[in-house]
Design an enzyme around this catalytic site. Structure first.
Site, PDB file in Angstrom:
ATOM      1  CB  SER A  98      -0.955  -0.062   1.204  1.00  0.00           C
ATOM      2  OG  SER A  98      -1.928   0.938   1.139  1.00  0.00           O
ATOM      3  CG  HIS A 123      -4.252  -1.699  -2.056  1.00  0.00           C
ATOM      4  ND1 HIS A 123      -4.749  -2.385  -0.976  1.00  0.00           N
ATOM      5  CD2 HIS A 123      -3.664  -0.595  -1.520  1.00  0.00           C
ATOM      6  CE1 HIS A 123      -4.487  -1.732   0.141  1.00  0.00           C
ATOM      7  NE2 HIS A 123      -3.828  -0.629  -0.166  1.00  0.00           N
TER       8      HIS A 123
END
EC number: 3.4.21.92
Length: 197
Positions: A98, A123
């Site tokens: 992330s 993501h």
């Protein structure tokens, strides 16, 4: 319980004890480990600014082992990495997921590394909203704008087309170190520290 090791150094003037992070800072090493929140960001930012003020000609080494965290805290670190004059080398050991992977990719091009068994995950940003319909609409617009901004930066940093980034960040996308190199998130997979300049 948070246990921070102490390092003792001998000198002609006697012994000096450092916590391990202070000792690493002497070698221009910053550790970014655990979730990224405002406190972690403030600590990393202060260290980046300190090392740059100390010597902006020498590289700073940012070691990352993080599952990610706050987008605003991560972007504050990202902006500071770009603000300082010193090159910031990034090295992932363990995991950069992330916002952790975003900061890994933010290192100086040519100086972004991963150890062989590191995992990298990209993501889209996560969020939620509650309240009146108007507030939910504002929050939804904000997270969509944030996603677009992060995707644009990732496209620029990796060399991937924006459409590829949008597709690949739609869900959790895990990569090995080699896959991250092929994708453009890092520049080299390194076995040992001799690759660092």
């Amino acid at each position: 319980m948070n246990l921070i090791p102490t390092v003792i150094e001998q000198s002609s003037r006697g012994e000096r004890a450092y916590d391990i992070y202070s000792r690493l800072l002497k070698d221009r090493i910053i550790m970014l480990s655990g979730p990224i929140d405002d406190n972690v960001a403030n600590s990393v930012i202060a260290q980046l600014l300190f090392l740059d003020a100390q010597d902006s000609e020498k590289d700073i080494y940012l070691y990352i082992n993080s599952p990610g965290g706050s987008v605003s805290a991560g972007l504050a670190i990202f902006d500071t990495m770009n603000f300082v004059k010193a090159d910031v080398q990034t090295i992932v050991l363990g995991m950069a997921a992330s916002m952790g992977s975003f900061l890994l990719t933010a290192g100086q091009k040519g100086k972004r590394f991963a150890l062989p068994n590191a995992e990298i995950m990209i993501h889209q940003p996560l969020g939620g909203a509650q309240g009146q319909a108007t507030e939910i609409e504002i929050a939804a617009r904000h997270i969509l704008d944030t996603r677009q901004r992060l995707n644009s930066i990732l496209a620029e940093r990796t060399g991937q087309p924006i459409e590829v980034i949008e597709r690949d960040t739609d869900r959790d996308n895990y990569m090995t170190a080699e896959q991250a190199k092929e994708y453009g998130l890092i520049d080299e997979v390194m076995e040992n520290s001799s690759a660092l300049n």
